[in-house]
Design a protein around this motif. Sequence first.
Motif, PDB file in Angstrom:
ATOM      1  N   LEU A 237       0.876  -1.167   0.000  1.00  0.00           N
ATOM      2  CA  LEU A 237       0.000   0.000   0.000  1.00  0.00           C
ATOM      3  C   LEU A 237       0.916   1.221   0.000  1.00  0.00           C
ATOM      4  N   GLU A 238       0.972   1.908  -1.126  1.00  0.00           N
ATOM      5  CA  GLU A 238       1.829   3.089  -1.257  1.00  0.00           C
ATOM      6  C   GLU A 238       1.190   4.227  -0.472  1.00  0.00           C
ATOM      7  N   ILE A 239       1.801   4.553   0.685  1.00  0.00           N
ATOM      8  CA  ILE A 239       1.170   5.445   1.656  1.00  0.00           C
ATOM      9  C   ILE A 239       0.895   6.828   1.095  1.00  0.00           C
ATOM     10  N   SER A 240       1.852   7.418   0.406  1.00  0.00           N
ATOM     11  CA  SER A 240       1.715   8.814  -0.019  1.00  0.00           C
ATOM     12  C   SER A 240       0.588   9.018  -1.023  1.00  0.00           C
ATOM     13  N   LEU A 241       0.286   7.968  -1.823  1.00  0.00           N
ATOM     14  CA  LEU A 241      -0.726   8.096  -2.880  1.00  0.00           C
ATOM     15  C   LEU A 241      -1.963   7.238  -2.629  1.00  0.00           C
ATOM     16  N   ASN A 242      -1.989   6.491  -1.535  1.00  0.00           N
ATOM     17  CA  ASN A 242      -3.095   5.565  -1.256  1.00  0.00           C
ATOM     18  C   ASN A 242      -3.328   4.617  -2.434  1.00  0.00           C
ATOM     19  N   GLU A 243      -2.247   4.044  -2.937  1.00  0.00           N
ATOM     20  CA  GLU A 243      -2.316   3.162  -4.096  1.00  0.00           C
ATOM     21  C   GLU A 243      -1.881   1.742  -3.746  1.00  0.00           C
ATOM     22  N   LEU A 244      -2.458   0.772  -4.458  1.00  0.00           N
ATOM     23  CA  LEU A 244      -2.052  -0.616  -4.338  1.00  0.00           C
ATOM     24  C   LEU A 244      -1.025  -0.922  -5.413  1.00  0.00           C
ATOM     25  N   ARG A 245       0.048  -1.627  -5.023  1.00  0.00           N
ATOM     26  CA  ARG A 245       1.073  -2.010  -5.980  1.00  0.00           C
ATOM     27  C   ARG A 245       1.453  -3.476  -5.777  1.00  0.00           C
ATOM     28  N   ILE A 246       1.939  -4.092  -6.863  1.00  0.00           N
ATOM     29  CA  ILE A 246       2.381  -5.479  -6.822  1.00  0.00           C
ATOM     30  C   ILE A 246       3.832  -5.539  -7.277  1.00  0.00           C
ATOM     31  N   TYR A 247       4.611  -6.398  -6.634  1.00  0.00           N
ATOM     32  CA  TYR A 247       6.054  -6.462  -6.885  1.00  0.00           C
ATOM     33  C   TYR A 247       6.381  -7.522  -7.926  1.00  0.00           C
ATOM     34  N   ASP A 248       7.162  -7.130  -8.918  1.00  0.00           N
ATOM     35  CA  ASP A 248       7.677  -8.076  -9.909  1.00  0.00           C
ATOM     36  C   ASP A 248       9.044  -8.534  -9.422  1.00  0.00           C
TER      37      ASP A 248
ATOM     38  N   ASN B 150      11.124 -10.510 -10.625  1.00  0.00           N
ATOM     39  CA  ASN B 150      12.145 -10.700 -11.660  1.00  0.00           C
ATOM     40  C   ASN B 150      12.780  -9.388 -12.103  1.00  0.00           C
ATOM     41  N   THR B 151      12.002  -8.307 -12.107  1.00  0.00           N
ATOM     42  CA  THR B 151      12.520  -7.019 -12.588  1.00  0.00           C
ATOM     43  C   THR B 151      12.763  -6.022 -11.463  1.00  0.00           C
ATOM     44  N   ASN B 152      12.381  -6.379 -10.222  1.00  0.00           N
ATOM     45  CA  ASN B 152      12.552  -5.484  -9.074  1.00  0.00           C
ATOM     46  C   ASN B 152      11.776  -4.178  -9.278  1.00  0.00           C
ATOM     47  N   VAL B 153      10.553  -4.294  -9.811  1.00  0.00           N
ATOM     48  CA  VAL B 153       9.707  -3.138 -10.122  1.00  0.00           C
ATOM     49  C   VAL B 153       8.326  -3.345  -9.508  1.00  0.00           C
ATOM     50  N   TRP B 154       7.704  -2.241  -9.051  1.00  0.00           N
ATOM     51  CA  TRP B 154       6.351  -2.268  -8.489  1.00  0.00           C
ATOM     52  C   TRP B 154       5.358  -1.760  -9.534  1.00  0.00           C
ATOM     53  N   LYS B 155       4.342  -2.564  -9.831  1.00  0.00           N
ATOM     54  CA  LYS B 155       3.310  -2.186 -10.792  1.00  0.00           C
ATOM     55  C   LYS B 155       2.101  -1.630 -10.057  1.00  0.00           C
ATOM     56  N   LYS B 156       1.509  -0.559 -10.580  1.00  0.00           N
ATOM     57  CA  LYS B 156       0.346   0.082  -9.960  1.00  0.00           C
ATOM     58  C   LYS B 156      -0.928  -0.710 -10.255  1.00  0.00           C
ATOM     59  N   LEU B 157      -1.783  -0.838  -9.212  1.00  0.00           N
ATOM     60  CA  LEU B 157      -3.034  -1.587  -9.347  1.00  0.00           C
ATOM     61  C   LEU B 157      -4.244  -0.749  -8.915  1.00  0.00           C
ATOM     62  N   GLY B 158      -4.127   0.557  -8.925  1.00  0.00           N
ATOM     63  CA  GLY B 158      -5.273   1.408  -8.604  1.00  0.00           C
ATOM     64  C   GLY B 158      -5.262   1.877  -7.156  1.00  0.00           C
ATOM     65  N   SER B 159      -6.284   2.634  -6.818  1.00  0.00           N
ATOM     66  CA  SER B 159      -6.366   3.265  -5.499  1.00  0.00           C
ATOM     67  C   SER B 159      -6.886   2.302  -4.443  1.00  0.00           C
ATOM     68  N   VAL B 160      -6.606   2.659  -3.183  1.00  0.00           N
ATOM     69  CA  VAL B 160      -7.063   1.895  -2.015  1.00  0.00           C
ATOM     70  C   VAL B 160      -8.044   2.776  -1.238  1.00  0.00           C
ATOM     71  N   PRO B 161      -9.179   2.222  -0.754  1.00  0.00           N
ATOM     72  CA  PRO B 161     -10.249   3.052  -0.181  1.00  0.00           C
ATOM     73  C   PRO B 161     -10.032   3.496   1.269  1.00  0.00           C
ATOM     74  N   VAL B 162      -8.803   3.783   1.649  1.00  0.00           N
ATOM     75  CA  VAL B 162      -8.542   4.362   2.971  1.00  0.00           C
ATOM     76  C   VAL B 162      -7.530   5.491   2.807  1.00  0.00           C
ATOM     77  N   SER B 163      -7.521   6.393   3.774  1.00  0.00           N
ATOM     78  CA  SER B 163      -6.621   7.550   3.721  1.00  0.00           C
ATOM     79  C   SER B 163      -5.366   7.265   4.536  1.00  0.00           C
ATOM     80  N   ALA B 164      -4.508   6.415   4.019  1.00  0.00           N
ATOM     81  CA  ALA B 164      -3.280   6.066   4.731  1.00  0.00           C
ATOM     82  C   ALA B 164      -2.339   7.259   4.848  1.00  0.00           C
ATOM     83  N   ASN B 165      -2.370   8.153   3.855  1.00  0.00           N
ATOM     84  CA  ASN B 165      -1.445   9.291   3.870  1.00  0.00           C
ATOM     85  C   ASN B 165      -1.786  10.316   4.948  1.00  0.00           C
TER      86      ASN B 165
END
Length: 313
Positions: free
Chosen positions: A216-227, A229-244
């Motif tokens: 859960l990317e705190i600053s943007l309230n976004e969900l991400r998934i880790y690859d 093999n490439t050491n990269v995080w892919k965005k999966l849209g917003s999360v319905p809470v205000s973590a930031n």
Amino acid sequence: MLMVIEDHGLVKPYVIMHAGAESSWEIFDKDFKNFRSLPTIPSSDYCFFHSDKETISVGTQLIVIGREIEGIVVFRYELENNKWFRGPLMITPRVMYGSASDGKTVFFAGGIQMDDNGNPIVVRTVEKYNADTKMWTMIYGMHKSRKFSSGCFLRGKFYVLSGRNENDKHLTCGERYDEATNSWELIPGMLKDINFITSSQAPPLIAVVDDNLYLLEISLNELRIYDINTNVWKKLGSVPVSANAVFGWGVTFKSMGDRLLVVGTSHSWSRTTVFYSCQRSPYVEEQHWEELKYWCDDTELPRFIHNCCVMFA
């Protein structure tokens, strides 16, 4: 008060939360329809009740680590006995570590330890606890000393992500431990693309479902998934809470079987505590979050969740 429904012979997730009362933990079923309160922790030390505590489940035990006047203490709750026990203490007592459990074993990495003069030091020490033997074992230390990190088990290895070093600077690297070889591998730039709002924000909010690592990317309230093999995080849209809004503190982000669970304050003006779960779909970019209607004697949980873990029993 409703009691947790028991399905004997079936392994299912239960969510254990500590939401502000001095010594009260509640255990919920996965739908948050039924719950019960755990017994009161048998400590009369006001320092323990009023200071921060860290919680993790291993097997059918709940491990709570906090600070009493005389130092760091460990309590464990045993589900079968519905009872709390003191200890055993860690070999190197410390707080603000990264931890994760895998079956009946839990690993604790890094954290803040007090030296002989009572000064806090950031360490790279790692040890594990076995729920069957109730014993602690030292294992090989990490490459980096770190505090306020997060831990998880991913594809058979123990990962430690981010944290802060002895100079209180955020680390973007991660590390993974292979128990078969008793060795650590440093992962440079594992969180290089993640924004850090403030130097005092919460450890990374991570969860593993179906051998995939989510954040859960705190600053943007976004969900991400880790690859992996490439050491990269892919965005999966917003999360319905205000973590930031609270820099990630007081927010729960956990795996719950085959689903992700998030608990935090809503985006609405009322700022109430909301519960959502998500079953990851590989066929859509924006993940669908389903709200769970929390029931608790017609009352609401506080906006700040102090501790949360998931137990399979």
